[in-house]
Design an enzyme around this catalytic site. Sequence first.
Site, PDB file in Angstrom:
ATOM      1  N   TYR A   1     -72.321  19.233  69.957  1.00  0.00           N
ATOM      2  CA  TYR A   1     -73.581  19.698  70.547  1.00  0.00           C
ATOM      3  C   TYR A   1     -73.870  19.017  71.873  1.00  0.00           C
ATOM      4  CZ  TYR A   1     -74.714  22.493  66.511  1.00  0.00           C
ATOM      5  OH  TYR A   1     -74.689  23.462  65.559  1.00  0.00           O
TER       6      TYR A   1
ATOM      7  N   ASP B   1     -57.639  20.093  40.172  1.00  0.00           N
ATOM      8  CA  ASP B   1     -57.345  21.401  39.578  1.00  0.00           C
ATOM      9  C   ASP B   1     -55.832  21.624  39.614  1.00  0.00           C
ATOM     10  OD1 ASP B   1     -59.999  21.997  39.187  1.00  0.00           O
ATOM     11  OD2 ASP B   1     -60.214  23.169  41.045  1.00  0.00           O
TER      12      ASP B   1
ATOM     13  N   GLU C   1     -61.242  15.407  41.754  1.00  0.00           N
ATOM     14  CA  GLU C   1     -61.501  16.389  42.811  1.00  0.00           C
ATOM     15  C   GLU C   1     -62.919  16.961  42.761  1.00  0.00           C
ATOM     16  OE1 GLU C   1     -58.969  19.860  42.729  1.00  0.00           O
ATOM     17  OE2 GLU C   1     -60.124  20.861  44.285  1.00  0.00           O
TER      18      GLU C   1
END
EC number: 5.6.2.2
Lengths: 363, 824
Positions: free
Chosen positions: A98, A248, A196
């Site tokens: 920005y 996972d 995770e």
Amino acid sequence: MSTDDTQEAREQLIDLAAQFYDQFELGEIPHMSVPTRTKNNIEYDEEMDVWVYGDRESTRSANSVRGARKLLKAIYTIEFLSEQLEEDRSSTLRELYYLSESWDNNEAQFNDQDESNSMVEDLEIVSGVTREDFHMRPEESGATIMGPLFLREQTRRGEREIHCQEDVGEGGYQIPNNPDTIEFLDNDADFILAVETGGMRDRLVENGFDEEYNALIVHLKGQPARATRRITKRLHDELGLPVTVFTDGDPWSYRIYGSVAYGSIKSAHLSEYLATPEADFIGIQPADIVEYDLPSDPLSDSDVNALESELEDPRFQTDYWEEQIELQLDLGKKSEQQSLAARGLDFVTDTYLPDRLDDMGVL
Amino acid sequence: MTSFQSTLGEDAGIAEELAESQQSISIAEFFEKNKHMLGFDSGARGLVTAVKEAVDNALDAAEESGILPDIYVEIQEAGDYYRLIVEDNGPGLTKESLPKVFGKLLYGSRFHAREQSRGQQGIGISAAVLYAQLTSGKPAKITSRTQGSEEAEYFELIVDTDNNEPEISVEETTTWDRPHGTRIELEMEANMRARQQLHDYIKHTAVVNPHARLELREPQEHFKFERATDQLPEETEEIRPHPHGVELGTVMKMLAATDSQTVSGFVQEEFTRVGKKTAESIIDEFRDRHYGREMRWRPPASHEAVDLHAAVEDATANKGADATAAFADAVAEAVADADRIAHHELVAAVESAAEAVEDDHGTTFGDTVRENAVEAVWLELIDAVEADDSDESEGDVDSRLVADLYDLADDATSTRKDDAVIDAFADRLAAKFEDELEGGDEDDGNVRHRLTHKRLRDHVDRAADLTEEYDDVSFGETARENVTDAIWDVMATVPDDPPLVRELDGDRDATSNLVDAMRGTDIMAPPTRCLAPISEDLITAGLEKEFDADFYASATRDAGVSGGDPFIVEAGIAYGGDLPAEGTGEVMRFANRVPLVYQRGACATTDVVKSIGWRNYGLDQPGGSGLPNGPVVIMVHVASTNVPFTSESKDAVANVPEIEDEIELAIREAARELKSYLNKRRSMQQRRKKQNVLGKILPEMAEKVAEVTGREEPDIDDAIARIMNNVLVERHTEANGDGTAVSVVVENNSSTNESLEVTDIVSAEPRNLSDGATVVEMDGEWFVKWEPEVSSDDEAALEYEIPDDATFDLDVKGVESEKLTVKQ
């Protein structure tokens, strides 16, 4: 952070600018070479046991309009960073993006945050100074630790001593952006369990897994931030705790493990500082899907592509991973951590993890 | 019906009555009623056509006499009419020919000439006179002065439409300021609605006739088109007709008129590109068509029960055993040696055998003996020996012709055909050959098996039809054609002498065979000295003269032939500059240097331009077909001894494939140059854009770098020159004792070799010039000239010394400004 470090970082940046200056003066085309940041250009550093960049370089040269713009942005960023260091302030990567809007030169402004992030990475690599030493931080990732660990954190508001089980709520201890400000005081931990997903982390905390097994549960929150990887590395190196990673059972999660253990492709220049090569993978392994008859989803096309590309990824070229990935391609299935709930809420803490950790020789 | 019939019967005089009102029509009357055929369909168009006809004539006349044309066209308003005046500086017309040229249709010198010219039929200008007299009722006023004559002739005349002859009303001598030339003044009903076409015609004429000076003054505007070259178009030569381009009627007329005795002499004398060898080929083709070919049969193989030796011996009587045997041997051997043998070849073989035996044995073998031998052997060969009564199974054994034809047919047809079918077909075809014995004009029928291609094809068709009918199989067109061709190929051209020219004269069928024979023979394309293309340079010059564009390209193709007439296609393209960038590009069409301004849509040229994918050549083409958009002019010139027009008014080139192909190739050739120009321009544009962006970014970067490092701003010119792959020309000066040493360094950062022309203008006299440089003084300034060639990534330097206090001014040429950085 000492003022010396700050001073050195600043000098490195100004040297870089001086390099451009000299190139102009010599009538050369200004340029800057950085290692190519792709998986084809990372190689194993046997000494450090981590993956680092190879010899391939891409050159940002003022030869083209694009290259010239990039260098212009680089010199503006250098100016900003050196001013920031001079004033001993810090800012986030997003703020840099920005902030570029306020620069007087339109050509120097960043088009998106990816561009400013990668510019900072370029400068890190070329100057050999980490972004933390530029006083650039990412947004808070919100990653946490829960477990029997007592530490002291140097905050901007003074020192804080915190026990990561007793002094924190259920949310755990939040890892700061620069974990090098932490000093480990004491611990009763036997190992580190990096998880995770938030759902699984909460399940483990609710079931009291950290207390029962003296585990430091590190919440990775998806692809782990540098700070999370750095603190994991420090816990391993300084306290000698084994590191295990629980994700996972899909290709994207293997990459999470990969970045903890071997370092990520984008920050391979910092692998030495961030990667924990000794980290072990718990699961969900493709073999677990079969063994525990876990509920699963079919692999999508992008999953298959990701798996195939992992087979070519030098970080995954081990017997273990090749076997697992090929098995998964054969199965055509993937499962989430929380699919273990199909066997009851306590199955993961009572059966799956103890079994796996036992197999791996951690317990 | 019946009542009508009876009326007819009763009034027997009706035919006579009708006949009374029938009369011949003069050509002038015909065109009077059919003005549109000649381009005079409206007042607007009539004026343009009249200008066109007059200007075409003027150009032709001047060029023919080797004069650079200078033509003045004026259009005046004259009450209700328009007055057209066309003046030229041509050779002028004689008193005798002038009235006919202007007052008689179809009178001209060009119609019979095979040579490129604008006018051809001799209709145009007299049609304009006719149109003027019809619409205004006023005669044409013509002034003409031939070179060297004291005075000019002045005529006022009209066309007498009843008999197509000029009708002169005024004939006198007058004075005229032009030393030679012709002036015609016509008054006609017209209007200027077609002003645009008129301007186009004049302007386009100027483009393709850069050697002509044209001036057009009309009521509103006045144009002058000056010459771009003093070079007249190459003079054309008339050529004889090409054998491929003549028609039967023409050949019949030529036969009647020729001095040649033989066909061979005739074709060599009267046609172009026919020498002795080609004449022979034509005659062979003629024989095939006129006499037919003779079938050549295979000699008997050893397993066949055909004893030619015995046949000859049987046929030869009273010649002594030895001589007879020798004769029989020689004949049988000659036949056996041949692959195939035709009747006339057998005759020749027997002749030579007889002569050989006569020499060896001293026995005379007269004509009868020879004929008998030929007949005996031939009948054996074609299996037509009268059957002995004792021969038991004659009907069942296939003739040996069947086996022969079977092999030919089997090779010629597709493998899918059943053996039995081919066999049945061969059997039937052999029967047709056997039937030939009965037919024909000669006593014993066509025993020689002499067939024209057509008759052979009829036989094949018949045999195939029967086979289809009885064997229920298909025997298609292709198979029939292949079989016919296979047999025709083994057949032999007969040695008969072709008829003499006087025999051919009047024999329509034989002449037709000759025309076919000429068309069927491969003959070299006609010579092109009868054509005068504009040439690439002059096309470019013409375009440059009339269009202020950035780029010009042109292409002249090699000559092609269409219908016996040679033709050459040329194309030119102009692009950019002041050409209008909006809308579709302009197409200029020319035939024999005459602009075609009407019927654009019907012209082969337009069709071809539209069919080209212009996007490939960097032009905008909406939808990928049609005329390209943008600032482009495409010109196409078709030059031929006989341009095929779609109509008499000569507005559009007909769609002849050979010509269309050449038009396309010519346009593509020029368009390729356009493409590389546009690509280059585009890359220069990109370079300019890059230079603009970098010219902004790099100084800013340098400024920032200086700011961050706290140093002076660096000098970035060298870096920019490198980045742009530019040629950098830089001056260095250094004090050197009492003077200054100057060096001008050329650094070539581009990827190609560069040739530069560097001029350094110095206010003091330079000394000790380095090699290759020259200096010239002019008004107190010294021009140092230096023309280095610098290869890629190399440097060269010009060095000299001057006293102190001199000023310099560096001028560099030879490198595009986008690629050049000059530092004084």
